[in-house]
Motif scaffolding. Structure first.
Motif, PDB file in Angstrom:
ATOM      1  N   ASP A  68      25.937  32.907  97.868  1.00  0.00           N
ATOM      2  CA  ASP A  68      25.093  34.009  97.410  1.00  0.00           C
ATOM      3  C   ASP A  68      24.504  33.692  96.043  1.00  0.00           C
ATOM      4  OD1 ASP A  68      25.717  35.351  99.720  1.00  0.00           O
ATOM      5  OD2 ASP A  68      27.106  36.765  98.789  1.00  0.00           O
ATOM      6  N   TRP A  69      25.336  33.131  95.142  1.00  0.00           N
ATOM      7  CA  TRP A  69      24.851  32.771  93.805  1.00  0.00           C
ATOM      8  C   TRP A  69      23.747  31.728  93.903  1.00  0.00           C
ATOM      9  CZ3 TRP A  69      24.290  28.399  90.923  1.00  0.00           C
ATOM     10  CH2 TRP A  69      24.064  28.565  89.558  1.00  0.00           C
ATOM     11  N   LEU A  70      23.964  30.725  94.748  1.00  0.00           N
ATOM     12  CA  LEU A  70      22.983  29.666  94.913  1.00  0.00           C
ATOM     13  C   LEU A  70      21.668  30.222  95.445  1.00  0.00           C
ATOM     14  CD1 LEU A  70      22.736  26.560  94.678  1.00  0.00           C
ATOM     15  CD2 LEU A  70      23.372  26.432  97.087  1.00  0.00           C
ATOM     16  N   ALA A  71      21.737  31.070  96.458  1.00  0.00           N
ATOM     17  CA  ALA A  71      20.533  31.641  97.048  1.00  0.00           C
ATOM     18  C   ALA A  71      19.780  32.521  96.050  1.00  0.00           C
ATOM     19  CB  ALA A  71      20.896  32.450  98.298  1.00  0.00           C
ATOM     20  N   ARG A  72      20.508  33.332  95.291  1.00  0.00           N
ATOM     21  CA  ARG A  72      19.860  34.223  94.316  1.00  0.00           C
ATOM     22  C   ARG A  72      19.170  33.449  93.204  1.00  0.00           C
ATOM     23  NH1 ARG A  72      24.723  37.012  94.477  1.00  0.00           N
ATOM     24  NH2 ARG A  72      25.223  36.170  92.418  1.00  0.00           N
ATOM     25  N   ASN A  73      19.861  32.446  92.657  1.00  0.00           N
ATOM     26  CA  ASN A  73      19.343  31.753  91.490  1.00  0.00           C
ATOM     27  C   ASN A  73      18.201  30.800  91.814  1.00  0.00           C
ATOM     28  OD1 ASN A  73      21.017  32.124  88.738  1.00  0.00           O
ATOM     29  ND2 ASN A  73      22.352  32.499  90.493  1.00  0.00           N
ATOM     30  N   ALA A 119      14.283  24.280  91.255  1.00  0.00           N
ATOM     31  CA  ALA A 119      15.729  24.300  91.461  1.00  0.00           C
ATOM     32  C   ALA A 119      16.442  23.442  90.425  1.00  0.00           C
ATOM     33  CB  ALA A 119      16.063  23.809  92.874  1.00  0.00           C
ATOM     34  N   ALA A 120      15.861  22.288  90.106  1.00  0.00           N
ATOM     35  CA  ALA A 120      16.476  21.404  89.121  1.00  0.00           C
ATOM     36  C   ALA A 120      16.608  22.082  87.774  1.00  0.00           C
ATOM     37  CB  ALA A 120      15.662  20.116  88.991  1.00  0.00           C
ATOM     38  N   VAL A 121      15.559  22.800  87.352  1.00  0.00           N
ATOM     39  CA  VAL A 121      15.609  23.508  86.069  1.00  0.00           C
ATOM     40  C   VAL A 121      16.656  24.614  86.120  1.00  0.00           C
ATOM     41  CG1 VAL A 121      14.300  24.959  84.471  1.00  0.00           C
ATOM     42  CG2 VAL A 121      13.223  22.954  85.495  1.00  0.00           C
ATOM     43  N   ALA A 122      16.677  25.358  87.227  1.00  0.00           N
ATOM     44  CA  ALA A 122      17.614  26.477  87.352  1.00  0.00           C
ATOM     45  C   ALA A 122      19.061  26.007  87.324  1.00  0.00           C
ATOM     46  CB  ALA A 122      17.338  27.252  88.643  1.00  0.00           C
ATOM     47  N   LEU A 123      19.328  24.815  87.870  1.00  0.00           N
ATOM     48  CA  LEU A 123      20.697  24.332  87.984  1.00  0.00           C
ATOM     49  C   LEU A 123      21.082  23.319  86.917  1.00  0.00           C
ATOM     50  CD1 LEU A 123      20.885  23.987  91.849  1.00  0.00           C
ATOM     51  CD2 LEU A 123      22.117  25.619  90.444  1.00  0.00           C
ATOM     52  N   SER A 124      20.197  23.084  85.958  1.00  0.00           N
ATOM     53  CA  SER A 124      20.497  22.118  84.903  1.00  0.00           C
ATOM     54  C   SER A 124      21.334  22.721  83.793  1.00  0.00           C
ATOM     55  CB  SER A 124      19.199  21.569  84.307  1.00  0.00           C
ATOM     56  OG  SER A 124      18.516  22.586  83.572  1.00  0.00           O
ATOM     57  N   GLY A 125      21.382  24.055  83.724  1.00  0.00           N
ATOM     58  CA  GLY A 125      22.089  24.714  82.637  1.00  0.00           C
ATOM     59  C   GLY A 125      21.213  24.935  81.423  1.00  0.00           C
ATOM     60  N   ALA A 126      19.976  24.421  81.429  1.00  0.00           N
ATOM     61  CA  ALA A 126      19.057  24.603  80.309  1.00  0.00           C
ATOM     62  C   ALA A 126      18.483  26.021  80.343  1.00  0.00           C
ATOM     63  CB  ALA A 126      17.927  23.579  80.382  1.00  0.00           C
ATOM     64  N   GLU A 127      18.423  26.660  79.182  1.00  0.00           N
ATOM     65  CA  GLU A 127      17.933  28.031  79.092  1.00  0.00           C
ATOM     66  C   GLU A 127      16.600  28.076  78.340  1.00  0.00           C
ATOM     67  OE1 GLU A 127      20.909  30.497  77.379  1.00  0.00           O
ATOM     68  OE2 GLU A 127      22.379  30.141  78.969  1.00  0.00           O
ATOM     69  N   ASP A 128      15.767  29.050  78.691  1.00  0.00           N
ATOM     70  CA  ASP A 128      14.483  29.282  78.018  1.00  0.00           C
ATOM     71  C   ASP A 128      13.634  28.013  77.980  1.00  0.00           C
ATOM     72  OD1 ASP A 128      15.255  31.934  77.499  1.00  0.00           O
ATOM     73  OD2 ASP A 128      16.321  31.307  75.695  1.00  0.00           O
ATOM     74  N   LEU A 129      13.620  27.299  79.085  1.00  0.00           N
ATOM     75  CA  LEU A 129      12.857  26.056  79.155  1.00  0.00           C
ATOM     76  C   LEU A 129      11.649  26.244  80.058  1.00  0.00           C
ATOM     77  CD1 LEU A 129      12.655  22.935  78.635  1.00  0.00           C
ATOM     78  CD2 LEU A 129      13.895  22.668  80.786  1.00  0.00           C
ATOM     79  N   ARG A 130      10.474  25.820  79.576  1.00  0.00           N
ATOM     80  CA  ARG A 130       9.269  25.864  80.400  1.00  0.00           C
ATOM     81  C   ARG A 130       8.950  24.453  80.855  1.00  0.00           C
ATOM     82  NH1 ARG A 130       3.127  28.021  78.825  1.00  0.00           N
ATOM     83  NH2 ARG A 130       2.110  27.194  80.707  1.00  0.00           N
ATOM     84  N   LEU A 131       8.946  24.258  82.143  1.00  0.00           N
ATOM     85  CA  LEU A 131       8.582  22.971  82.734  1.00  0.00           C
ATOM     86  C   LEU A 131       7.574  23.238  83.841  1.00  0.00           C
ATOM     87  CD1 LEU A 131       8.834  19.935  83.067  1.00  0.00           C
ATOM     88  CD2 LEU A 131      10.839  20.296  84.518  1.00  0.00           C
ATOM     89  N   ASP A 132       6.316  22.901  83.594  1.00  0.00           N
ATOM     90  CA  ASP A 132       5.254  23.105  84.575  1.00  0.00           C
ATOM     91  C   ASP A 132       5.082  21.854  85.426  1.00  0.00           C
ATOM     92  OD1 ASP A 132       4.021  25.820  83.862  1.00  0.00           O
ATOM     93  OD2 ASP A 132       4.061  24.811  81.917  1.00  0.00           O
ATOM     94  N   VAL A 133       4.542  22.045  86.614  1.00  0.00           N
ATOM     95  CA  VAL A 133       4.353  20.955  87.564  1.00  0.00           C
ATOM     96  C   VAL A 133       2.882  20.892  87.950  1.00  0.00           C
ATOM     97  CG1 VAL A 133       4.929  20.096  89.875  1.00  0.00           C
ATOM     98  CG2 VAL A 133       6.695  21.172  88.468  1.00  0.00           C
ATOM     99  N   THR A 134       2.347  19.684  88.014  1.00  0.00           N
ATOM    100  CA  THR A 134       0.977  19.501  88.494  1.00  0.00           C
ATOM    101  C   THR A 134       0.937  18.305  89.434  1.00  0.00           C
ATOM    102  OG1 THR A 134      -1.346  19.378  87.806  1.00  0.00           O
ATOM    103  CG2 THR A 134       0.205  17.952  86.648  1.00  0.00           C
ATOM    104  N   PHE A 135      -0.128  18.213  90.222  1.00  0.00           N
ATOM    105  CA  PHE A 135      -0.283  17.131  91.186  1.00  0.00           C
ATOM    106  C   PHE A 135      -1.615  16.433  90.922  1.00  0.00           C
ATOM    107  CE2 PHE A 135       2.604  20.154  93.026  1.00  0.00           C
ATOM    108  CZ  PHE A 135       3.595  19.349  93.560  1.00  0.00           C
TER     109      PHE A 135
END
Length: 249
Positions: free
Chosen positions: A116-121, A199-215
């Motif tokens: 449940d924690w994994l799905a929510r986060n 998901a990587a950002v959410a599970l890295s333990g880093a807080e208040d981090l902005r990481l944008d993605v582009t292609f």
């Protein structure tokens, strides 16, 4: 057969069960891993019923980290899906997962509250931004945990893009952050790649981090700019042509 990354993460966690870093790593690898589920009976349409076992009066869906877990047995129907997809499918149902991992004698029991924690986060979808990058710089100040998590997550996406570049960025709206640019992404891979980074950002333990993605398409002039300052992650498949989480129990 080589040990899977999920089995390695499980071994680390089992050797350090009180270590939140080891627990987060296991969750991160589990979310992106492809799991093989033995099914009860043949598949009929889109309806499938996975096998379950009881543990502590709680039902647990049986899952394997590779098809090798079925070697030597009679052919049987199976379904394959990611750990995150399985967690989202089971969310709120009070059902855990019995993970059979290559090289481990006993299954790792993932409790319902852990799923449940994994799905929510990881439920949030990446948001779109309209700001333009006005300056690029070498990445700076990122926690080692995030860089390690990104490296593992991008390795799981091997073959979906040629490479990814990480750089610090100044945006046209005056904000600052970091940008991960995928180069030469395969058609249709944008959503899973962006979701994987989320998901990587959410599970890295880093807080208040902005990481944008582009292609970026091959030949985009921005590639030359970001390559001068960015950190490169090679994603080409060499075999082809181009609040901590709840504890497991």
């Amino acid at each position: 057969m080589a040990e899977t990354s999920l089995a390695r993460a499980a071994r680390l966690f089992l050797s350090r069960p009180e270590d939140d870093v080891a627990r987060l790593r296991l969750y991160e690898v589990l979310s992106g891993a492809e799991l093989v589920l033995p099914l009860q009976g043949e598949v009929e349409g889109e309806d499938v019923t996975p096998e379950t076992v009881e543990a502590g009066d709680v039902p647990h869906v049986v899952a394997h980290d590779s098809i090798s877990g079925f070697a030597g047995g009679a052919p049987r129907p199976t379904a394959t899906l990611s750990g995150l997809a399985l967690a989202q499918m089971l969310e709120g149902q009070g059902v855990g997962v019995a993970l059979h991992l290559d090289g481990l004698a006993d299954p790792l029991m993932v409790a319902p509250e852990a799923l449940d924690w994994l799905a929510r986060n990881l439920a949030g979808e990446p948001s779109r931004v309209e700001a333009r990058p006005v300056a690029l710089h070498p990445p700076k100040g990122l926690p080692t945990s995030l860089l390690t998590t990104l490296d593992r997550r991008l390795a799981q996406g091997e073959g979906l893009a040629r490479a990814a570049w990480l750089a610090a960025v100044d945006w046209s709206d005056g904000s600052r952050g970091h940008l991960l640019a995928f180069v030469g992404a395969r058609p249709g891979s944008e959503e899973p790649l962006a979701g994987g980074i989320n998901a990587a950002v959410a599970l890295s333990g880093a807080e208040d981090l902005r990481l944008d993605v582009t292609f970026l398409a091959e030949g985009d002039p921005v590639i030359e700019r970001i390559a001068k300052v960015g950190l490169r992650f090679d994603m080409e498949d060499p075999t082809e042509t181009p609040t901590g989480p709840p504890r497991l129990r």
